[in-house]
Design an enzyme around this catalytic site. Structure first.
Site, PDB file in Angstrom:
ATOM      1  N   ASP A   1      55.510  -3.151  32.928  1.00  0.00           N
ATOM      2  CA  ASP A   1      54.022  -3.485  33.116  1.00  0.00           C
ATOM      3  C   ASP A   1      54.196  -4.855  33.444  1.00  0.00           C
ATOM      4  OD1 ASP A   1      54.542  -5.128  30.850  1.00  0.00           O
ATOM      5  OD2 ASP A   1      52.887  -4.211  29.529  1.00  0.00           O
TER       6      ASP A   1
ATOM      7  N   ASN B 121      45.526  -2.639  18.507  1.00  0.00           N
ATOM      8  CA  ASN B 121      44.689  -1.266  19.315  1.00  0.00           C
ATOM      9  C   ASN B 121      45.937   0.006  19.281  1.00  0.00           C
ATOM     10  OD1 ASN B 121      45.855  -2.021  21.422  1.00  0.00           O
ATOM     11  ND2 ASN B 121      43.401  -2.512  23.032  1.00  0.00           N
TER      12      ASN B 121
ATOM     13  N   HIS C 259      47.924   0.084  21.438  1.00  0.00           N
ATOM     14  CA  HIS C 259      48.949   0.227  22.555  1.00  0.00           C
ATOM     15  C   HIS C 259      50.446  -0.166  22.952  1.00  0.00           C
ATOM     16  CE1 HIS C 259      47.818  -3.581  24.143  1.00  0.00           C
ATOM     17  NE2 HIS C 259      48.559  -3.976  24.319  1.00  0.00           N
TER      18      HIS C 259
ATOM     19  N   GLU D  38      46.613   2.439  27.296  1.00  0.00           N
ATOM     20  CA  GLU D  38      45.224   2.285  26.239  1.00  0.00           C
ATOM     21  C   GLU D  38      44.895   3.470  25.454  1.00  0.00           C
ATOM     22  OE1 GLU D  38      44.770  -0.963  25.620  1.00  0.00           O
ATOM     23  OE2 GLU D  38      45.098  -2.368  26.857  1.00  0.00           O
TER      24      GLU D  38
HETATM   25  C1  GLP Z   1      50.630  -6.988  26.093  1.00  0.00           C
HETATM   26  C2  GLP Z   1      50.958  -5.883  26.675  1.00  0.00           C
HETATM   27  C3  GLP Z   1      52.229  -5.135  25.153  1.00  0.00           C
HETATM   28  C4  GLP Z   1      52.669  -5.879  24.405  1.00  0.00           C
HETATM   29  C5  GLP Z   1      51.700  -6.035  23.792  1.00  0.00           C
HETATM   30  C6  GLP Z   1      51.254  -6.380  22.344  1.00  0.00           C
HETATM   31  O1  GLP Z   1      49.651  -6.681  26.173  1.00  0.00           O
HETATM   32  N1  GLP Z   1      51.235  -5.406  27.640  1.00  0.00           N
HETATM   33  O2  GLP Z   1      54.130  -4.631  26.116  1.00  0.00           O
HETATM   34  O3  GLP Z   1      53.701  -5.151  23.542  1.00  0.00           O
HETATM   35  O4  GLP Z   1      50.502  -6.539  24.409  1.00  0.00           O
HETATM   36  O5  GLP Z   1      51.854  -8.169  22.248  1.00  0.00           O
HETATM   37  P1  GLP Z   1      52.224  -8.882  21.194  1.00  0.00           P
HETATM   38  O6  GLP Z   1      53.981  -9.395  20.736  1.00  0.00           O
HETATM   39  O7  GLP Z   1      51.504 -10.859  22.041  1.00  0.00           O
HETATM   40  O8  GLP Z   1      51.436  -8.821  19.981  1.00  0.00           O
END
Ligand code: GLP
Length: 255
Positions: free
Chosen positions: A67, A136, A138, A143
């Site tokens: 992404d 959440n 995702h 989402e």
């Molecule tokens: C982000 C990314 C995800 C990631 C998630 C968790 O927004 N788009 O690919 O897995 O949130 O992030 P973190 O590892 O900082 O908790």
């Protein structure tokens, strides 16, 4: 679904790095689907070490990221292209021209999404997809919603996600509201998936992921239907799973 519970974040990163380096050693021209966020940083550090020790070679690997924020250039410090370059690609022997991240500044975002899926198809699909998980539920930026998308698409970030990701920006107002993300279909088509989660704030969602109902409201729950998923989590994230530390392999499910 194979579940590995590690003592802490450091061990999680090492175990995941071994999964990935073993995979590359068995398929040196692998197409890796890569992820950003705080969680995989330690894993990238471990892979950099393994690359320097010549235990893993990225020279024939292609990478394609999950992404990117819409509106940020690759030079913006919070863009995912910048994250990948500065946390990983600049320190390993990968050919940068074989690293792909969606272009968040594309004039035509819908076309960028179509081209991104074409690129994945041209590469013969993703061999191993690395994932983190939002608290959440995702994955990528898919989402929680009434319905999910197969292919790469543009999406609005959930309020929870904007709040969670604001820790990386000067203020919450600077967090982009939109992103390009691979769809659930794109993720599910990967031949193998490795998902990482660390910390107590992921414990609730990890329980949903591993043993909850399969629902679009927890996009990661779709992974229960995948044939080859390895979930590597630390003890804090396993808090609600009634497990002990060490390697725990949950009975294999999947289609
Ligand atoms: C982000 C990314 C995800 C990631 C998630 C968790 O927004 N788009 O690919 O897995 O949130 O992030 P973190 O590892 O900082 O908790």
């Amino acid at each position: 679904m194979k579940l590995i519970v590690t003592k802490d974040y450091e061990e999680m990163s090492k175990v995941a790095a071994k999964e990935i380096s073993d995979f590359i050693n068995s398929k040196p021209e692998a197409v890796l689907g890569l992820a950003t966020g705080g969680t995989p940083k330690g894993l990238y550090e471990e892979l950099i070490k393994l690359n320097k020790q010549e235990i893993v070679d990225f020279s024939n690997v292609t990478s394609i990221n999950l992404d990117e924020y819409i509106g940020l250039s690759g030079e913006h410090e919070q863009s995912y292209r910048y994250f990948m370059d500065h946390n990983f690609f600049n320190y390993i022997n990968i050919d940068k021209s074989k690293t792909f991240v969606p272009n968040g500044l594309a004039d035509n975002i819908d076309l960028e999404c179509i081209e991104y899926d074409k690129k994945i198809a041209e590469l013969g699909g993703i061999d191993l997809q690395l994932l983190g998980i939002g608290s959440n539920g995702h994955i990528g930026f898919n989402e929680p919603a009434e319905y999910l998308y197969m292919g790469t698409h543009q999406t609005n970030l959930a309020k929870d996600t904007i709040e969670a990701n604001s820790r990386f920006f000067k203020s919450i107002d600077e967090v982009p509201r939109k992103a390009i993300t691979m769809g659930i279909g794109g993720i599910m088509k990967a031949k193998k998936i490795v998902l990482l989660a660390s910390g107590e704030n992921k414990a609730e969602v990890v329980k949903e992921l591993v043993s909850g109902k399969i629902t679009t409201e927890v996009p990661a729950s779709m992974l229960q239907m995948h044939r080859d998923v390895v979930i590597v989590i630390d003890e804090a994230a396993a808090k609600f799973l009634s497990l002990h530390s060490g390697e725990y392999i949950k009975s294999s499910s999947g289609l």
